[in-house]
Scaffold this active site. Structure first.
Site, PDB file in Angstrom:
ATOM      1  N   LEU A   1      49.823 109.513  64.502  1.00 15.45           N
ATOM      2  CA  LEU A   1      51.000 109.855  65.311  1.00 15.45           C
ATOM      3  C   LEU A   1      52.278 109.887  64.475  1.00 15.45           C
ATOM      4  CD1 LEU A   1      50.320 107.978  68.690  1.00 15.45           C
ATOM      5  CD2 LEU A   1      50.088 110.420  68.198  1.00 15.45           C
TER       6      LEU A   1
ATOM      7  N   HIS B   1      41.826 102.669  60.052  1.00 22.63           N
ATOM      8  CA  HIS B   1      43.115 103.366  59.930  1.00 22.63           C
ATOM      9  C   HIS B   1      44.261 102.464  60.415  1.00 22.63           C
ATOM     10  CE1 HIS B   1      45.574 107.254  60.426  1.00 22.63           C
ATOM     11  NE2 HIS B   1      46.311 106.341  61.021  1.00 22.63           N
TER      12      HIS B   1
ATOM     13  N   GLN C   1      54.384 101.515  63.540  1.00 20.76           N
ATOM     14  CA  GLN C   1      54.669 102.890  63.968  1.00 20.76           C
ATOM     15  C   GLN C   1      55.658 102.957  65.120  1.00 20.76           C
ATOM     16  OE1 GLN C   1      50.276 103.892  64.194  1.00 20.76           O
ATOM     17  NE2 GLN C   1      51.154 105.875  63.632  1.00 20.76           N
TER      18      GLN C   1
ATOM     19  N   HIS D   1      47.507 100.303  58.449  1.00 22.13           N
ATOM     20  CA  HIS D   1      48.934 100.427  58.770  1.00 22.13           C
ATOM     21  C   HIS D   1      49.646  99.074  58.669  1.00 22.13           C
ATOM     22  CE1 HIS D   1      50.093 104.428  60.096  1.00 22.13           C
ATOM     23  NE2 HIS D   1      49.026 104.561  60.864  1.00 22.13           N
TER      24      HIS D   1
ATOM     25  N   GLY E   1      44.801 105.648  68.659  1.00 21.44           N
ATOM     26  CA  GLY E   1      45.074 104.399  67.961  1.00 21.44           C
ATOM     27  C   GLY E   1      46.561 104.327  67.664  1.00 21.44           C
TER      28      GLY E   1
END
Ligand code: CO
Length: 164
Positions: free
Chosen positions: A90, A131, A51, A135, A46
């Site tokens: 990550l 999740h 990110q 974010h 994912g």
């Protein structure tokens, strides 16, 4: 196609709220493709746009062995039943935490062609969806653990954050 640079905690961009995508331009389509490539290269399941440094509501979710690009995803239903499972991120290399999430979710989003899709998931893909949509609002998986758990991982987090 291009490999994007992953932002690591405590990069402040990870705490910002992302903006809805109003129009699916070539730029957005390219971002989706680059995010898929970046997620796969980093062996992730994912990925969310902040990110990779983009404050846009777009996520990639690995479901049924296929990466899906979801634009403006919104979780519209969650099961009452919850499940505890191990998660990584990550942006936190090497950190794995047991997190409680709804077992199943129903998500509405647009795909890369601008079509409205309704996506029902259970188990791991449901966990990834929760999740990744978190974010987009600057919520990280470390926010979901208990105070005691946080104390335990503090050292690990400090290694990444000289200011902490
Ligand atoms: Co993450």
């Amino acid at each position: 196609m291009a490999l994007l640079k992953i932002k690591f905690y405590p990069d402040p961009i990870l705490r910002k709220k992302c903006e809805a995508i109003k129009e699916i331009t070539e730029e957005i389509k390219n971002l989706g493709r680059d995010m898929v490539e970046t997620m796969e290269k980093n062996k992730g399941i994912g990925l969310s746009a902040p990110q990779v440094g983009e404050l846009k509501r777009i996520i990639i979710v690995q479901a049924e062995n296929q990466p899906r690009v979801l634009i403006n995803p919104k979780i519209i239903k969650k099961t009452k039943e919850t499940e505890i499972g191990e998660e990584g991120c990550l942006s936190f290399p090497g950190l794995f935490l047991k997190i409680k999430r709804a077992k199943g979710v129903e998500t509405e989003a647009l795909n890369e062609n601008g079509e409205k899709i309704n996506f029902k998931a259970e188990g791991l893909p449901a966990r990834i969806l929760q999740h990744e949509t978190d974010h987009l609002d600057g919520i990280l998986f470390i926010d979901k653990i208990s105070f005691w758990q946080k104390l335990k991982i503090r050292k690990k987090l400090q290694l990444r954050d000289p200011a902490a």
